[in-house]
Design an enzyme around this catalytic site. Structure first.
Site, PDB file in Angstrom:
ATOM      1  N   HIS A   1     116.239  26.275 102.670  1.00 49.83           N
ATOM      2  CA  HIS A   1     116.993  25.220 102.903  1.00 49.83           C
ATOM      3  C   HIS A   1     118.275  25.161 101.171  1.00 49.83           C
ATOM      4  O   HIS A   1     117.323  25.146 100.427  1.00 49.83           O
ATOM      5  CB  HIS A   1     116.658  23.333 102.589  1.00 49.83           C
ATOM      6  CG  HIS A   1     117.909  22.423 102.847  1.00 49.83           C
ATOM      7  ND1 HIS A   1     118.214  22.196 102.105  1.00 49.83           N
ATOM      8  CD2 HIS A   1     118.384  21.903 104.377  1.00 49.83           C
ATOM      9  CE1 HIS A   1     119.311  20.813 102.758  1.00 49.83           C
ATOM     10  NE2 HIS A   1     119.301  21.412 103.729  1.00 49.83           N
TER      11      HIS A   1
ATOM     12  N   ASP B   1     108.728  21.471 100.026  1.00 48.86           N
ATOM     13  CA  ASP B   1     109.825  20.713 100.930  1.00 48.86           C
ATOM     14  C   ASP B   1     109.321  20.747 102.237  1.00 48.86           C
ATOM     15  O   ASP B   1     109.080  21.550 102.921  1.00 48.86           O
ATOM     16  CB  ASP B   1     110.867  22.498 100.957  1.00 48.86           C
ATOM     17  CG  ASP B   1     112.101  21.875 101.186  1.00 48.86           C
ATOM     18  OD1 ASP B   1     111.757  20.900 101.932  1.00 48.86           O
ATOM     19  OD2 ASP B   1     112.742  21.887 101.881  1.00 48.86           O
TER      20      ASP B   1
ATOM     21  N   GLN C   1     111.053  18.707 106.650  1.00 50.36           N
ATOM     22  CA  GLN C   1     110.680  18.770 107.907  1.00 50.36           C
ATOM     23  C   GLN C   1     109.062  19.196 108.764  1.00 50.36           C
ATOM     24  O   GLN C   1     109.550  18.166 109.628  1.00 50.36           O
ATOM     25  CB  GLN C   1     111.705  20.234 108.225  1.00 50.36           C
ATOM     26  CG  GLN C   1     113.229  20.640 108.747  1.00 50.36           C
ATOM     27  CD  GLN C   1     113.712  20.399 109.230  1.00 50.36           C
ATOM     28  OE1 GLN C   1     113.399  19.106 110.371  1.00 50.36           O
ATOM     29  NE2 GLN C   1     114.937  19.166 108.702  1.00 50.36           N
TER      30      GLN C   1
ATOM     31  N   LYS D   1     114.477  12.026 108.124  1.00 55.87           N
ATOM     32  CA  LYS D   1     113.779  12.742 108.361  1.00 55.87           C
ATOM     33  C   LYS D   1     112.991  11.488 109.379  1.00 55.87           C
ATOM     34  O   LYS D   1     113.036  12.281 110.499  1.00 55.87           O
ATOM     35  CB  LYS D   1     113.578  13.624 108.085  1.00 55.87           C
ATOM     36  CG  LYS D   1     115.215  14.713 107.737  1.00 55.87           C
ATOM     37  CD  LYS D   1     115.113  15.947 107.334  1.00 55.87           C
ATOM     38  CE  LYS D   1     116.399  16.388 106.338  1.00 55.87           C
ATOM     39  NZ  LYS D   1     116.992  16.859 107.574  1.00 55.87           N
TER      40      LYS D   1
ATOM     41  N   CYS E   1     122.200  24.529 106.350  1.00 53.02           N
ATOM     42  CA  CYS E   1     122.876  24.926 104.353  1.00 53.02           C
ATOM     43  C   CYS E   1     121.291  25.408 104.556  1.00 53.02           C
ATOM     44  O   CYS E   1     119.923  25.389 103.545  1.00 53.02           O
ATOM     45  CB  CYS E   1     121.823  22.626 104.223  1.00 53.02           C
ATOM     46  SG  CYS E   1     122.749  22.017 104.449  1.00 53.02           S
TER      47      CYS E   1
END
Ligand SMILES: Cc1ncc(COP(=O)(O)O)c(C=O)c1O
Length: 401
Positions: free
Chosen positions: A120, A197, A200, A223, A359
């Site tokens: 991303h 990261d 998600q 999220k 993104c």
């Protein structure tokens, strides 16, 4: 097959959206919020907002207690070992920028930063700009045809020149889990710092940062069904000790004169200014809510829905999935149909999905696409949401062909 979510009623926005004729299938962008969060934030505002870590008065003490309780809960959620390793930021993006500035002093011209082809922009651009400022090399790990970071290539590209590895746990475009544990082990064996990261990945299943062994682990509260404006940065004590302060202001300071100042260590040293107090309290309430639900049942529900989603998409003529999605989301394109046209017709029918580059322009371009439509699921979705999606998709495709 009909799949009903037992958690749907906990998220009042789903009813409100339904009354407006909206089917929400964009939870990978941001998730709807449980009543528990709404109650906690309303309670905080209705009973006395106060700044944290500075006031002696009762409202200040209560806010500080609730704020620090949330830090403890976030640490427990990640099995961080201690809450002193949890820094609150304003989101995942601000955590990556904090890292890229705070670690800047460790890099010398020619050093390498390793990322992957599916990152991303939030986990690409801060490193790219750091590399440009210091003449570093940004090495990009390639993907297999299934959309997973190629481990053989990674073994060759992560070397003693690698100073830092920054990779996603779960792709926001492809829905594929990445072999982050192996990559972290490889990078640490070469002496590199590791950043995951988890924007998600955090939403699906439970993750243990100590078992993963990474130096830094980043996610956004919004999220994970929590409030927006709050990010969580886990850093191992030793890794946080290497971070230089990068934002300066109230509460991060130990002593200040006109010409010089000394600063607190993590976590408070990296939380300059008034933090998002209500949001952090809301995140704590969200984690309590998530701790109370049956995780196994939630994961099974999501897995069954995901199967229905992928199977239903593939039944439609000309539909091609992007990559080989494993969990919670599926991106797709349709032969001879522009994703923006299709997205427009889906939007008109009240289907809230995301279209475009998500993104991740370099990934989308490298796949030879101009964009894709992404459908993403959460624990509150059920099979009627998918039926509505498929009906709308059929109608849209009929018009476009
Ligand atoms: C994989 C991934 N990383 C990072 C981010 C950035 O998160 P935020 O916009 O909350 O800072 C996102 C958001 O879509 C994401 O999907």
């Amino acid at each position: 097959m009909s799949l009903i979510s037992p958690w749907r009623a906990d998220f009042p926005a789903l009813d409100a959206l339904e009354r407006e004729g909206q089917t929400y299938l964009d939870s990978a962008a941001t998730a709807q919020k449980p009543q528990a969060l709404i109650d906690a934030m309303a309670h905080y505002y209705a009973n006395g907002a106060a700044n944290v870590h500075r006031a002696q008065h009762l409202p200040g003490a209560k806010a500080t207690q609730a704020f620090e309780d949330s830090r403890r809960k976030a640490g427990e959620w990640l099995n961080a070992g201690s809450s002193g390793q949890i820094v609150f930021t304003h989101g995942a993006t601000s955590a990556f920028n904090l890292l890229a500035y705070g670690l800047e002093h460790l890099f010398r011209a020619g050093d390498e930063i390793v990322i992957s082809a599916l990152e991303h922009h939030a986990n690409l651009l801060p490193w790219q700009q750091l590399a440009r400022r210091h003449d570093l090399k940004l090495v990009v790990l390639p993907l297999t045809a299934q959309g997973v970071i190629d481990d053989e290539a990674a073994a060759a590209l992560i070397t003693s020149r690698t100073r830092l590895l920054a990779v996603s746990q779960l792709s926001n475009v492809l829905g594929t889990w990445q072999p982050v544990a192996q990559l972290v082990a490889l990078a640490r064996a070469r002496g590199a710092l590791t950043v995951i990261d988890a924007a998600q990945g955090i939403v699906h299943g439970r993750h243990d940062v100590q078992a993963l062994g990474c130096d830094f682990y980043v996610f956004s509260s919004h999220k994970l069904y929590g409030p927006d404006g709050v990010g969580v940065l886990f850093g191992r004590h030793e890794a946080l000790a290497q971070l230089h302060h990068w934002q300066f202001g109230g509460e991060m300071v130990l002593q200040a004169g006109y010409q010089d100042a000394t600063f607190r260590p993590a976590p408070l040293g990296f939380e300059a200014g008034t933090p998002p107090v209500s949001g952090v309290i809301g995140l704590g309430a969200t984690l309590d809510y998530l701790n109370d639900i049956n995780h196994v049942a939630a994961a099974e529900h999501e897995a069954r829905l995901h199967e229905l989603l992928c199977a239903g998409l593939l039944l439609r003529e000309g539909v091609r999935l992007v990559g080989d999605p494993q969990v919670a989301l599926a991106s797709f394109v349709v032969e001879d149909v522009h994703n923006a046209d299709l997205a427009h017709l889906l939007t008109e029918q009240g289907i809230a999905v995301r279209a475009g580059h998500h993104c991740a322009i370099p990934l989308i371009s490298s796949l030879g696409l101009s964009g894709a439509i992404r459908v993403s699921l959460a624990l509150y979705n059920d099979s009627t949401d998918l039926e509505r999606l498929f009906n709308a998709l059929d109608q849209a495709l009929e018009l476009l062909r």
